[in-house]
Design a protein around this motif. Structure first.
Motif, PDB file in Angstrom:
ATOM      1  N   ASN A 103      -5.884  -4.088  -4.184  1.00  0.00           N
ATOM      2  CA  ASN A 103      -6.845  -5.187  -4.288  1.00  0.00           C
ATOM      3  C   ASN A 103      -7.254  -5.725  -2.920  1.00  0.00           C
ATOM      4  N   ASP A 104      -7.090  -4.905  -1.867  1.00  0.00           N
ATOM      5  CA  ASP A 104      -7.475  -5.405  -0.540  1.00  0.00           C
ATOM      6  C   ASP A 104      -8.530  -4.548   0.152  1.00  0.00           C
ATOM      7  N   ASN A 105      -9.016  -3.503  -0.521  1.00  0.00           N
ATOM      8  CA  ASN A 105     -10.115  -2.719   0.038  1.00  0.00           C
ATOM      9  C   ASN A 105      -9.738  -2.034   1.346  1.00  0.00           C
ATOM     10  N   GLU A 106      -8.421  -1.851   1.572  1.00  0.00           N
ATOM     11  CA  GLU A 106      -7.906  -1.169   2.764  1.00  0.00           C
ATOM     12  C   GLU A 106      -8.057  -1.987   4.052  1.00  0.00           C
ATOM     13  N   SER A 107      -8.946  -2.950   4.049  1.00  0.00           N
ATOM     14  CA  SER A 107      -9.268  -3.655   5.287  1.00  0.00           C
ATOM     15  C   SER A 107      -8.273  -4.780   5.573  1.00  0.00           C
ATOM     16  N   THR A 108      -7.849  -4.897   6.829  1.00  0.00           N
ATOM     17  CA  THR A 108      -6.931  -5.977   7.187  1.00  0.00           C
ATOM     18  C   THR A 108      -7.596  -7.343   7.164  1.00  0.00           C
ATOM     19  N   VAL A 109      -8.919  -7.393   7.199  1.00  0.00           N
ATOM     20  CA  VAL A 109      -9.565  -8.709   7.135  1.00  0.00           C
ATOM     21  C   VAL A 109      -9.565  -9.241   5.693  1.00  0.00           C
ATOM     22  N   GLN A 110      -9.158  -8.394   4.743  1.00  0.00           N
ATOM     23  CA  GLN A 110      -9.028  -8.834   3.358  1.00  0.00           C
ATOM     24  C   GLN A 110      -7.564  -9.151   3.066  1.00  0.00           C
ATOM     25  N   ARG A 111      -7.321  -9.693   1.864  1.00  0.00           N
ATOM     26  CA  ARG A 111      -5.960 -10.072   1.469  1.00  0.00           C
ATOM     27  C   ARG A 111      -5.574  -9.315   0.209  1.00  0.00           C
ATOM     28  N   GLY A 112      -4.381  -8.736   0.221  1.00  0.00           N
ATOM     29  CA  GLY A 112      -3.924  -8.070  -0.977  1.00  0.00           C
ATOM     30  C   GLY A 112      -2.884  -7.013  -0.673  1.00  0.00           C
ATOM     31  N   ALA A 113      -2.770  -6.075  -1.585  1.00  0.00           N
ATOM     32  CA  ALA A 113      -1.802  -4.990  -1.441  1.00  0.00           C
ATOM     33  C   ALA A 113      -2.447  -3.706  -1.931  1.00  0.00           C
ATOM     34  N   GLN A 114      -1.961  -2.603  -1.417  1.00  0.00           N
ATOM     35  CA  GLN A 114      -2.441  -1.338  -1.968  1.00  0.00           C
ATOM     36  C   GLN A 114      -1.429  -0.243  -1.738  1.00  0.00           C
ATOM     37  N   PHE A 115      -1.418   0.675  -2.697  1.00  0.00           N
ATOM     38  CA  PHE A 115      -0.600   1.881  -2.592  1.00  0.00           C
ATOM     39  C   PHE A 115      -1.540   3.060  -2.634  1.00  0.00           C
ATOM     40  N   GLN A 116      -1.452   3.905  -1.626  1.00  0.00           N
ATOM     41  CA  GLN A 116      -2.360   5.039  -1.559  1.00  0.00           C
ATOM     42  C   GLN A 116      -1.677   6.276  -0.998  1.00  0.00           C
ATOM     43  N   PHE A 117      -2.320   7.402  -1.279  1.00  0.00           N
ATOM     44  CA  PHE A 117      -1.968   8.702  -0.727  1.00  0.00           C
ATOM     45  C   PHE A 117      -3.006   9.000   0.351  1.00  0.00           C
ATOM     46  N   ARG A 118      -2.572   9.595   1.469  1.00  0.00           N
ATOM     47  CA  ARG A 118      -3.540   9.920   2.507  1.00  0.00           C
ATOM     48  C   ARG A 118      -3.326  11.351   3.019  1.00  0.00           C
TER      49      ARG A 118
ATOM     50  N   ASP B  68      -0.067  14.650   2.493  1.00  0.00           N
ATOM     51  CA  ASP B  68       1.268  14.355   1.953  1.00  0.00           C
ATOM     52  C   ASP B  68       1.792  12.975   2.358  1.00  0.00           C
ATOM     53  N   SER B  69       0.917  12.043   2.659  1.00  0.00           N
ATOM     54  CA  SER B  69       1.352  10.759   3.195  1.00  0.00           C
ATOM     55  C   SER B  69       1.396   9.679   2.111  1.00  0.00           C
ATOM     56  N   TYR B  70       2.540   9.008   2.023  1.00  0.00           N
ATOM     57  CA  TYR B  70       2.761   7.857   1.145  1.00  0.00           C
ATOM     58  C   TYR B  70       2.463   6.609   1.971  1.00  0.00           C
ATOM     59  N   GLU B  71       1.580   5.747   1.487  1.00  0.00           N
ATOM     60  CA  GLU B  71       1.243   4.560   2.269  1.00  0.00           C
ATOM     61  C   GLU B  71       1.232   3.319   1.384  1.00  0.00           C
ATOM     62  N   TYR B  72       1.928   2.286   1.845  1.00  0.00           N
ATOM     63  CA  TYR B  72       1.892   0.999   1.152  1.00  0.00           C
ATOM     64  C   TYR B  72       1.609  -0.073   2.195  1.00  0.00           C
ATOM     65  N   GLU B  73       0.674  -0.943   1.890  1.00  0.00           N
ATOM     66  CA  GLU B  73       0.362  -1.996   2.850  1.00  0.00           C
ATOM     67  C   GLU B  73       0.106  -3.319   2.140  1.00  0.00           C
TER      68      GLU B  73
ATOM     69  N   VAL C 228      -3.704  -7.488  11.373  1.00  0.00           N
ATOM     70  CA  VAL C 228      -2.339  -8.018  11.256  1.00  0.00           C
ATOM     71  C   VAL C 228      -1.908  -7.954   9.796  1.00  0.00           C
ATOM     72  N   ARG C 229      -1.130  -6.948   9.451  1.00  0.00           N
ATOM     73  CA  ARG C 229      -0.585  -6.822   8.103  1.00  0.00           C
ATOM     74  C   ARG C 229       0.804  -7.452   8.040  1.00  0.00           C
ATOM     75  N   ALA C 230       1.265  -7.704   6.817  1.00  0.00           N
ATOM     76  CA  ALA C 230       2.636  -8.188   6.620  1.00  0.00           C
ATOM     77  C   ALA C 230       3.582  -7.034   6.349  1.00  0.00           C
ATOM     78  N   VAL C 231       3.058  -5.997   5.726  1.00  0.00           N
ATOM     79  CA  VAL C 231       3.844  -4.786   5.437  1.00  0.00           C
ATOM     80  C   VAL C 231       2.944  -3.585   5.670  1.00  0.00           C
ATOM     81  N   ASP C 232       3.474  -2.577   6.317  1.00  0.00           N
ATOM     82  CA  ASP C 232       2.733  -1.331   6.485  1.00  0.00           C
ATOM     83  C   ASP C 232       3.734  -0.198   6.608  1.00  0.00           C
ATOM     84  N   LEU C 233       3.822   0.607   5.585  1.00  0.00           N
ATOM     85  CA  LEU C 233       4.699   1.766   5.619  1.00  0.00           C
ATOM     86  C   LEU C 233       3.870   3.014   5.376  1.00  0.00           C
ATOM     87  N   SER C 234       3.969   3.946   6.283  1.00  0.00           N
ATOM     88  CA  SER C 234       3.222   5.200   6.165  1.00  0.00           C
ATOM     89  C   SER C 234       4.170   6.350   6.477  1.00  0.00           C
ATOM     90  N   ASP C 235       4.468   7.146   5.464  1.00  0.00           N
ATOM     91  CA  ASP C 235       5.430   8.239   5.623  1.00  0.00           C
ATOM     92  C   ASP C 235       4.737   9.568   5.371  1.00  0.00           C
TER      93      ASP C 235
END
Lengths: 86, 263
Positions: free
Chosen positions: B124-139, B142-147, B155-162
């Motif tokens: 619900n954040d449209n990928e953009s850091t200027v928006q507010r929300g969370a998202q789970f995506q594949f990139r 083979d990349s798992y990404e949660y932000e 400036v994100r609060a959480v950003d994990l990209s594996d």
């Protein structure tokens, strides 16, 4: 596939023809019972314009619809999205 | 008395019995339950949430995912071909980014090729850091990404990209346990695919936003129809609050694996 039109009006004219041909709007059925559920979400549009990161408006059109309703269809377009990475 | 009852429920949860209903999930989308799906000719206009919050809908034909075509372990899944479903009340999903503890677990396949690019499973954040929300995506491949974004540019609060955690074009169970306002950055998210935990840690420590998300929550996109999913979702569960424990995340993964035959 995605398409863009010369104007919103051109898109609306094409979309209006497609909607009428597909019988949109229509109610949908519950997958378990097969009965129409008028209280659930209706299908009210075929496609919709959205805007990419270049500010270009485009709409998704399925291949069979593009073939069947080629008159007034816009031109193929690949939307651009900026990947924002810290 | 309530402590005893809670103990019994938690024991049931840990054993896998009555999962996920006993966890009072916020979101529980189950493609194997035909009674929750509204469709026409296989095109899905509504997927009812068996959890406590809103249903997900799609009134536009070309964006409707499909049902009744693909199975996983003999059970129906919802196929997405650049399609998405949307909620309509953004505020219901504020807990995904505001510091509330929660976990998600879902059975999915992302991409129909080895290099499917970016595909959002929910957001619900449209990928953009200027928006507010969370998202789970594949990139990429083979990349798992949660932000979790804060409405503050870059400036994100959480950003994990594996890279390497999440194979493309493969049925799998993705999950994560999140505590987005944890003081220690590494405690903000533990991410998993099947039984493999990511060795990548979040390093961000800025406080999450407590304002409402920028967009409605979308299933198969990341907010404002961005990065629409190609693949399938079989079942997706989100649990917040006191039941959002590692024990219950594991129990939910076990429930999903037993049902969908993933690993």
């Amino acid at each position: 596939m995605n398409y863009k039109w010369e104007s919103d009006e051109a898109f609306k004219a094409w979309h209006s023809i497609v909607k009428e041909a597909l019988g949109i709007p229509y109610a949908n059925k519950n997958s378990a019972t097969g009965e129409i559920d008028e209280n659930a979400t209706w299908t009210t549009a075929y496609t919709a314009l959205r805007t990419d990161d270049n500010g270009v408006k485009f709409a998704k059109v399925e291949e069979e619809i593009a073939t069947q309703f080629s008159e007034g269809l816009g031109e193929p377009y690949e939307p651009y999205y900026d990947m924002e990475i810290i | 008395m309530s402590f005893i009852l809670l103990g019994i429920l938690n024991s049931q949860a840990a054993a896998g019995g009555n999962i996920p209903a006993s966890l009072n999930p916020d979101l529980w989308l189950d493609a194997s339950d035909a009674s929750t799906i509204t469709e026409s000719g296989g095109s899905v206009s509504q997927w009812d949430n068996k959890g406590t919050l809103e249903n997900f809908t799609q009134a536009t034909s070309a964006d409707q995912p499909t049902t009744g075509v693909t199975t996983q372990n003999g059970l129906n899944v919802i196929d997405f071909a650049g399609d998405y479903l949307s909620g309509s009340t953004a505020s219901e999903w504020k807990f995904l980014h505001d510091g509330t503890t929660y976990f998600f677990a879902g059975v999915m396949k992302v991409g129909n090729t080895a290099t499917p690019g970016t595909n959002a499973i929910f957001g619900n954040d449209n990928e953009s850091t200027v928006q507010r929300g969370a998202q789970f995506q594949f990139r990429d491949t083979d990349s798992y990404e949660y932000e979790i974004t804060r409405g503050v540019s870059q400036v994100r609060a959480v950003d994990l990209s594996d890279n390497g955690l999440m194979p493309a074009n493969t049925a799998l169970i993705a999950s994560a346990l999140l505590n987005p306002d944890a003081a220690v950055a590494a405690d903000r998210i533990d991410a998993f695919v099947n039984n493999t935990q990511s060795t990548v840690e979040n390093t961000l420590t800025d406080a999450p936003s407590t304002s409402n998300p920028s967009f409605n929550l979308e299933i198969g996109a990341s907010g404002l129809q961005r990065f629409q999913l190609n693949g399938f979702i079989a079942e997706l569960i989100i649990v917040s609050g006191a039941n959002a424990t590692e024990e219950n995340r594991q129990a939910t993964v076990n429930y999903l694996n037993s049902k969908w035959g993933i690993f």
